[in-house]
Design a protein around this motif. Sequence first.
Motif, PDB file in Angstrom:
ATOM      1  N   VAL A  83      61.803  23.048 115.802  1.00 35.86           N
ATOM      2  CA  VAL A  83      61.444  24.417 116.140  1.00 35.86           C
ATOM      3  C   VAL A  83      62.463  25.357 115.527  1.00 35.86           C
ATOM      4  CG1 VAL A  83      62.769  24.491 118.289  1.00 35.86           C
ATOM      5  CG2 VAL A  83      60.735  25.897 118.086  1.00 35.86           C
ATOM      6  N   THR A  84      62.023  26.562 115.196  1.00 38.69           N
ATOM      7  CA  THR A  84      62.911  27.616 114.688  1.00 38.69           C
ATOM      8  C   THR A  84      63.005  28.697 115.738  1.00 38.69           C
ATOM      9  OG1 THR A  84      62.268  27.170 112.406  1.00 38.69           O
ATOM     10  CG2 THR A  84      63.287  29.306 112.860  1.00 38.69           C
ATOM     11  N   LEU A  85      64.236  28.975 116.195  1.00 40.77           N
ATOM     12  CA  LEU A  85      64.458  30.014 117.200  1.00 40.77           C
ATOM     13  C   LEU A  85      65.074  31.239 116.541  1.00 40.77           C
ATOM     14  CD1 LEU A  85      65.891  28.163 120.336  1.00 40.77           C
ATOM     15  CD2 LEU A  85      63.598  29.092 120.012  1.00 40.77           C
ATOM     16  N   THR A  86      64.615  32.429 116.954  1.00 39.48           N
ATOM     17  CA  THR A  86      65.195  33.683 116.450  1.00 39.48           C
ATOM     18  C   THR A  86      65.959  34.430 117.526  1.00 39.48           C
ATOM     19  OG1 THR A  86      63.087  34.789 116.893  1.00 39.48           O
ATOM     20  CG2 THR A  86      63.466  33.977 114.653  1.00 39.48           C
ATOM     21  N   SER A  87      65.683  34.191 118.821  1.00 40.29           N
ATOM     22  CA  SER A  87      66.425  34.853 119.896  1.00 40.29           C
ATOM     23  C   SER A  87      66.215  34.091 121.201  1.00 40.29           C
ATOM     24  CB  SER A  87      66.020  36.314 120.061  1.00 40.29           C
ATOM     25  OG  SER A  87      64.683  36.416 120.534  1.00 40.29           O
ATOM     26  N   VAL A  88      67.293  34.100 122.019  1.00 41.24           N
ATOM     27  CA  VAL A  88      67.258  33.573 123.377  1.00 41.24           C
ATOM     28  C   VAL A  88      68.008  34.576 124.222  1.00 41.24           C
ATOM     29  CG1 VAL A  88      67.855  31.674 124.912  1.00 41.24           C
ATOM     30  CG2 VAL A  88      67.164  31.179 122.559  1.00 41.24           C
ATOM     31  N   THR A  89      67.304  35.285 125.110  1.00 46.20           N
ATOM     32  CA  THR A  89      67.878  36.444 125.793  1.00 46.20           C
ATOM     33  C   THR A  89      67.701  36.336 127.308  1.00 46.20           C
ATOM     34  OG1 THR A  89      67.234  37.779 123.884  1.00 46.20           O
ATOM     35  CG2 THR A  89      67.894  38.956 125.886  1.00 46.20           C
ATOM     36  N   PRO A  90      68.830  36.300 128.066  1.00 42.16           N
ATOM     37  CA  PRO A  90      68.716  36.323 129.528  1.00 42.16           C
ATOM     38  C   PRO A  90      68.734  37.758 130.043  1.00 42.16           C
ATOM     39  CG  PRO A  90      70.980  35.825 128.894  1.00 42.16           C
ATOM     40  CD  PRO A  90      70.203  36.021 127.607  1.00 42.16           C
ATOM     41  N   THR A  91      67.935  38.041 131.072  1.00 43.25           N
ATOM     42  CA  THR A  91      67.921  39.347 131.740  1.00 43.25           C
ATOM     43  C   THR A  91      67.667  39.115 133.227  1.00 43.25           C
ATOM     44  OG1 THR A  91      65.558  39.600 131.231  1.00 43.25           O
ATOM     45  CG2 THR A  91      67.123  40.673 129.734  1.00 43.25           C
ATOM     46  N   MET A  92      68.043  40.135 134.045  1.00 47.40           N
ATOM     47  CA  MET A  92      67.762  40.090 135.470  1.00 47.40           C
ATOM     48  C   MET A  92      66.624  41.053 135.791  1.00 47.40           C
ATOM     49  SD  MET A  92      69.676  37.842 136.942  1.00 47.40           S
ATOM     50  CE  MET A  92      69.356  38.280 138.654  1.00 47.40           C
ATOM     51  N   LEU A  93      65.663  40.603 136.575  1.00 47.67           N
ATOM     52  CA  LEU A  93      64.527  41.442 136.951  1.00 47.67           C
ATOM     53  C   LEU A  93      64.836  42.186 138.245  1.00 47.67           C
ATOM     54  CD1 LEU A  93      61.559  39.037 136.198  1.00 47.67           C
ATOM     55  CD2 LEU A  93      62.559  40.771 134.712  1.00 47.67           C
ATOM     56  N   PRO A 123      63.857  46.653 107.569  1.00 44.32           N
ATOM     57  CA  PRO A 123      64.363  45.569 108.409  1.00 44.32           C
ATOM     58  C   PRO A 123      63.491  44.333 108.308  1.00 44.32           C
ATOM     59  CG  PRO A 123      63.331  47.295 109.735  1.00 44.32           C
ATOM     60  CD  PRO A 123      63.425  47.824 108.334  1.00 44.32           C
ATOM     61  N   GLY A 124      64.100  43.211 108.069  1.00 43.38           N
ATOM     62  CA  GLY A 124      63.380  41.963 107.937  1.00 43.38           C
ATOM     63  C   GLY A 124      63.408  41.180 109.230  1.00 43.38           C
ATOM     64  N   PRO A 125      62.838  39.991 109.222  1.00 40.61           N
ATOM     65  CA  PRO A 125      62.846  39.165 110.431  1.00 40.61           C
ATOM     66  C   PRO A 125      64.268  38.745 110.789  1.00 40.61           C
ATOM     67  CG  PRO A 125      62.050  37.934 108.522  1.00 40.61           C
ATOM     68  CD  PRO A 125      62.168  39.355 108.088  1.00 40.61           C
ATOM     69  N   ALA A 126      64.502  38.532 112.072  1.00 34.35           N
ATOM     70  CA  ALA A 126      65.830  38.128 112.521  1.00 34.35           C
ATOM     71  C   ALA A 126      66.174  36.766 111.946  1.00 34.35           C
ATOM     72  CB  ALA A 126      65.870  38.088 114.042  1.00 34.35           C
ATOM     73  N   ALA A 127      67.446  36.578 111.636  1.00 33.59           N
ATOM     74  CA  ALA A 127      67.900  35.308 111.103  1.00 33.59           C
ATOM     75  C   ALA A 127      67.735  34.235 112.173  1.00 33.59           C
ATOM     76  CB  ALA A 127      69.354  35.417 110.661  1.00 33.59           C
ATOM     77  N   PRO A 128      67.310  33.027 111.786  1.00 35.17           N
ATOM     78  CA  PRO A 128      67.127  31.978 112.789  1.00 35.17           C
ATOM     79  C   PRO A 128      68.457  31.519 113.370  1.00 35.17           C
ATOM     80  CG  PRO A 128      66.825  31.116 110.566  1.00 35.17           C
ATOM     81  CD  PRO A 128      66.939  32.597 110.431  1.00 35.17           C
ATOM     82  N   LEU A 129      68.406  31.062 114.606  1.00 38.81           N
ATOM     83  CA  LEU A 129      69.593  30.532 115.270  1.00 38.81           C
ATOM     84  C   LEU A 129      69.861  29.117 114.772  1.00 38.81           C
ATOM     85  CD1 LEU A 129      68.782  31.673 118.935  1.00 38.81           C
ATOM     86  CD2 LEU A 129      70.213  32.844 117.257  1.00 38.81           C
ATOM     87  N   LYS A 130      71.146  28.777 114.775  1.00 36.56           N
ATOM     88  CA  LYS A 130      71.527  27.435 114.336  1.00 36.56           C
ATOM     89  C   LYS A 130      71.133  26.427 115.406  1.00 36.56           C
ATOM     90  CE  LYS A 130      75.486  24.771 112.669  1.00 36.56           C
ATOM     91  NZ  LYS A 130      76.935  24.788 112.373  1.00 36.56           N
ATOM     92  N   MET A 131      70.441  25.352 114.971  1.00 39.26           N
ATOM     93  CA  MET A 131      69.976  24.330 115.901  1.00 39.26           C
ATOM     94  C   MET A 131      70.830  23.082 115.766  1.00 39.26           C
ATOM     95  SD  MET A 131      67.452  25.746 117.484  1.00 39.26           S
ATOM     96  CE  MET A 131      66.480  24.421 118.178  1.00 39.26           C
TER      97      MET A 131
END
Length: 302
Positions: free
Chosen positions: A292-302, A160-168
């Motif tokens: 900037v290069t983004l690979t993930s943006v993840t929302p979660t509830m604590l 497994p390689g690095p996650a593909a970057p998100l489109k900016m």
Amino acid sequence: MKEKKMSDFDLSDAVPGGTAPTVHGTNPQQPPNWSPNPWGQYPGAPGAGQAYPGAPGAGQAYPGAPGAGQPYPGAPGAGQPYPGAPGAGQPYPGAPGAGQPYPGAPGDGNQFPGAPGGGMAFPLFPGAGQTFPGFSGPTPAPTGPSAPQPGAPSAPVPQPGPAAPLKMPFDLPLPAGIMPRLLITCNGAVNKTSRRFTFDFKRQNDIAFHFNVRFDEAHKVIVRNSMMKDRWGSEEREAPRFPFEFGKPFQIQFLCEADQFKVAVNGEHLLQFKHRVTELNQITVLSAYGDVTLTSVTPTML
């Protein structure tokens, strides 16, 4: 008795509680009235509590039955065997004598017909060390890596390689808005020639929280602000440190609380920003843009 014509029937013939006797099938919604029987009793049936004709009186036996405590005709006396049974300790006719085998059984030390001789296997049984047809034998226990065998090299196993970057630029929709205990985690890397990059929490055309990282000022700084109706508010620029480096990966975490945002970078708390838009459910988009290069943006509830 005069026959009743169809024209003579009235509503009481079909309605429950009418004067006419209820007949099954006349009114499908009304069940038959079985008791008392409107048609009388069947011919020959005895009256209530009466016995059928020819039945013996109460406590009397049927004709021909033996008296109380008497056996049926032909039955042996008490303690006597049935006719033809062998005497006590005697075998049934045709049984072998004591210690004798049944007819057809092999003698002592002999085997049943068709069995192989002593030490021989049954027919079709594989020999010692042999397996049944189609059986490949037990699976050998693992003994560690085997020595490489000569031949063509095998294809490498893909890793497994690095996650593909998100489109900016990137937008994260937040259909229900933001709320206390909502955590948004952003993973990425600063570009090697970065000047600025930004994260904006938006309410339609307003910016509720502007998080702007600047490398192009005399002193690297993170500017926080808000914009309402195209007018910027007062900037907040103080921070205990500047945690970003050219070409290096990072993790930014935005935690929404009831009265403020808290921001952590690379697992350490960095700063907070008081809410200037208090209608949190109206903040429905997180936008990211810049160098900037983004690979993930993840929302979660604590």
